[in-house]
Design a protein around this motif. Sequence first.
Motif, PDB file in Angstrom:
ATOM      1  N   ALA A 113       4.568   5.790  -5.375  1.00 58.21           N
ATOM      2  CA  ALA A 113       4.586   5.884  -6.837  1.00 58.21           C
ATOM      3  C   ALA A 113       3.511   6.833  -7.340  1.00 58.21           C
ATOM      4  CB  ALA A 113       4.396   4.492  -7.443  1.00 58.21           C
ATOM      5  N   HIS A 114       2.335   6.779  -6.719  1.00 57.33           N
ATOM      6  CA  HIS A 114       1.236   7.648  -7.135  1.00 57.33           C
ATOM      7  C   HIS A 114       1.594   9.113  -6.914  1.00 57.33           C
ATOM      8  CE1 HIS A 114      -2.786   9.638  -6.462  1.00 57.33           C
ATOM      9  NE2 HIS A 114      -2.923   9.121  -7.664  1.00 57.33           N
ATOM     10  N   GLU A 115       2.188   9.424  -5.768  1.00 65.19           N
ATOM     11  CA  GLU A 115       2.562  10.815  -5.491  1.00 65.19           C
ATOM     12  C   GLU A 115       3.616  11.311  -6.471  1.00 65.19           C
ATOM     13  OE1 GLU A 115       3.741  11.031  -1.418  1.00 65.19           O
ATOM     14  OE2 GLU A 115       1.728  10.549  -0.651  1.00 65.19           O
ATOM     15  N   ALA A 116       4.596  10.469  -6.787  1.00 63.89           N
ATOM     16  CA  ALA A 116       5.639  10.883  -7.737  1.00 63.89           C
ATOM     17  C   ALA A 116       5.057  11.065  -9.132  1.00 63.89           C
ATOM     18  CB  ALA A 116       6.763   9.853  -7.759  1.00 63.89           C
ATOM     19  N   ALA A 117       4.157  10.174  -9.538  1.00 65.59           N
ATOM     20  CA  ALA A 117       3.528  10.315 -10.852  1.00 65.59           C
ATOM     21  C   ALA A 117       2.726  11.602 -10.927  1.00 65.59           C
ATOM     22  CB  ALA A 117       2.633   9.104 -11.130  1.00 65.59           C
ATOM     23  N   ALA A 118       1.961  11.899  -9.874  1.00 65.94           N
ATOM     24  CA  ALA A 118       1.166  13.128  -9.864  1.00 65.94           C
ATOM     25  C   ALA A 118       2.060  14.361  -9.925  1.00 65.94           C
ATOM     26  CB  ALA A 118       0.292  13.167  -8.615  1.00 65.94           C
ATOM     27  N   ALA A 119       3.190  14.317  -9.213  1.00 63.98           N
ATOM     28  CA  ALA A 119       4.111  15.457  -9.235  1.00 63.98           C
ATOM     29  C   ALA A 119       4.697  15.672 -10.621  1.00 63.98           C
ATOM     30  CB  ALA A 119       5.234  15.233  -8.225  1.00 63.98           C
ATOM     31  N   ALA A 120       4.790  14.599 -11.420  1.00 64.31           N
ATOM     32  CA  ALA A 120       5.304  14.705 -12.784  1.00 64.31           C
ATOM     33  C   ALA A 120       4.194  14.999 -13.792  1.00 64.31           C
ATOM     34  CB  ALA A 120       6.018  13.411 -13.179  1.00 64.31           C
ATOM     35  N   ARG A 155       8.345   5.990  -4.841  1.00 62.80           N
ATOM     36  CA  ARG A 155       8.637   7.322  -5.374  1.00 62.80           C
ATOM     37  C   ARG A 155       9.876   7.303  -6.278  1.00 62.80           C
ATOM     38  NH1 ARG A 155      11.664  11.497  -3.346  1.00 62.80           N
ATOM     39  NH2 ARG A 155      11.942  10.479  -1.322  1.00 62.80           N
ATOM     40  N   TYR A 156      10.950   6.671  -5.820  1.00 60.55           N
ATOM     41  CA  TYR A 156      12.171   6.608  -6.617  1.00 60.55           C
ATOM     42  C   TYR A 156      11.922   5.869  -7.937  1.00 60.55           C
ATOM     43  CZ  TYR A 156      15.670   8.426  -3.320  1.00 60.55           C
ATOM     44  OH  TYR A 156      16.425   9.233  -2.510  1.00 60.55           O
ATOM     45  N   ALA A 157      11.167   4.767  -7.863  1.00 62.09           N
ATOM     46  CA  ALA A 157      10.912   3.987  -9.070  1.00 62.09           C
ATOM     47  C   ALA A 157      10.123   4.796 -10.092  1.00 62.09           C
ATOM     48  CB  ALA A 157      10.163   2.706  -8.715  1.00 62.09           C
ATOM     49  N   ALA A 158       9.089   5.505  -9.638  1.00 63.22           N
ATOM     50  CA  ALA A 158       8.306   6.326 -10.562  1.00 63.22           C
ATOM     51  C   ALA A 158       9.151   7.460 -11.142  1.00 63.22           C
ATOM     52  CB  ALA A 158       7.081   6.883  -9.849  1.00 63.22           C
ATOM     53  N   ASP A 159       9.977   8.092 -10.316  1.00 65.02           N
ATOM     54  CA  ASP A 159      10.861   9.152 -10.815  1.00 65.02           C
ATOM     55  C   ASP A 159      11.820   8.617 -11.869  1.00 65.02           C
ATOM     56  OD1 ASP A 159       9.750  11.123  -9.257  1.00 65.02           O
ATOM     57  OD2 ASP A 159      11.247  10.989  -7.655  1.00 65.02           O
ATOM     58  N   ALA A 204       0.829  -1.202   0.000  1.00 64.99           N
ATOM     59  CA  ALA A 204       0.000   0.000   0.000  1.00 64.99           C
ATOM     60  C   ALA A 204       0.864   1.254   0.000  1.00 64.99           C
ATOM     61  CB  ALA A 204      -0.929  -0.007   1.209  1.00 64.99           C
ATOM     62  N   GLU A 205       1.928   1.245   0.789  1.00 71.91           N
ATOM     63  CA  GLU A 205       2.798   2.415   0.877  1.00 71.91           C
ATOM     64  C   GLU A 205       3.667   2.558  -0.364  1.00 71.91           C
ATOM     65  OE1 GLU A 205       3.662   5.906   2.737  1.00 71.91           O
ATOM     66  OE2 GLU A 205       2.188   4.392   3.310  1.00 71.91           O
ATOM     67  N   VAL A 206       4.084   1.448  -0.962  1.00 72.65           N
ATOM     68  CA  VAL A 206       4.839   1.503  -2.220  1.00 72.65           C
ATOM     69  C   VAL A 206       3.985   2.158  -3.307  1.00 72.65           C
ATOM     70  CG1 VAL A 206       6.030   0.156  -3.993  1.00 72.65           C
ATOM     71  CG2 VAL A 206       6.166  -0.570  -1.611  1.00 72.65           C
ATOM     72  N   ILE A 207       2.733   1.730  -3.394  1.00 71.62           N
ATOM     73  CA  ILE A 207       1.812   2.293  -4.385  1.00 71.62           C
ATOM     74  C   ILE A 207       1.592   3.777  -4.127  1.00 71.62           C
ATOM     75  CG2 ILE A 207      -0.577   2.228  -5.217  1.00 71.62           C
ATOM     76  CD1 ILE A 207      -0.490  -0.839  -4.560  1.00 71.62           C
TER      77      ILE A 207
END
Length: 398
Positions: free
Chosen positions: A122-129, A348-352, A116-119
């Motif tokens: 990733a969601h926060e990093a995607a939204a920031a991008a 977050r790192y993975a999405a970035d 849940a926290e991994v997702i």
Amino acid sequence: MRESAAERHDRLLDLVRGRGSARVSELAAQLGVSPVTVRRDVESLATEGRLDRVHGSVSWPGGGTTAPGPAGALAAPRPGVKPGTHPGPGPTGDTAADGRELVIGMLAPHATYYFAEVIRGAHEAAAAAGARLILRISDYRPQEDAGLAAGLLTAGADGLLIAPGWKEPDDPVEHGAWIAGLPVPTVLLERRGVPGRELDDLDRVCSDHGHGVLLAVRHLLGLGHRTPVLVARSDSPTAIAVRAGYRHALDALGLKSPLPVIDSIPVEADADGFEGAVRALRDAVVEGRATAALVHNDVDAIRIVQRLAELGVRVPDDLALVAYDDEVAALADTPLTAVAPPKHEVGRYAADLLVERLRAAANGHGDGEQTPRRHVDLLPRLRVRASCGAPAETTRQP
């Protein structure tokens, strides 16, 4: 014996996989249940990404009649995109090269507990991008990972974050080769390929579980305890990594385990097996062979502490205990000291990293071939609470 919901879901999936698509009324007749039950099952399976649902009908993800095979059998890039390439984001990272909204597909084995926290990260990093994250869940069924990934591509994913549903040590070889053939930039998260094989060449972002185990062992030794006993599951990549990390930690510190690893078994899966594990740990304490333990995972640790108390062993008075995962460890009657993998940061790192690869592709650099592939290991932290008998504090790692 009454059929369970999981068994009915399996039958439903088999029917849809074999036919490609089916109407709810047809599935109800085939399964021998009411249309209301089928609609409820379909809703659940569609939410997990295991089925596609459209206007009273359901279909296998990706639109095919069978789950895609390895490598190139997955969904092809969208029209106008050369084979082997894929549209990426523009220079700002918020749109694809053709002006569409950037879409990141994510495949995870579960949407609760650890992931849940991994997702969320990733969601926060995607939204920031400026990107949209779409998610599918495998429920730890690695044989269905390829089909779910194909569904993400069909849904418009420009790149993929993949956490396969592996559970067994051989799963990366038996159920992982297809990932190397994906037609879009891909980042593995919380999963490692076998050294020397295809997946070892992919970008990945992982928690360094070996370092997390070392933190726990050193902390317990620093409190004056003898070598801690490991009580651990063996049913996930994290569990396997914790076991390997324990061996490496003892080797690095020149220690020997006071007894073999105690196999932790969820009480709901095997009540007798769980009781056997607790009694093995109780006996080690009573006989003076153990004064400390590291337990994977939090849920098992809480249940073990409760059962030990019933058997006359108190934490931390008789046994210092550290849990691994730190999902619910702080909520135990005696708050549990725990190793906390950086789950949010992994997502977050993975999405970035994936967005960086997509930007490189949009700028004419293939899938980012100008930049070396990366294996990123993030260090867990040890959160000290009452269960080890030390003053509560948080030990932060750089």
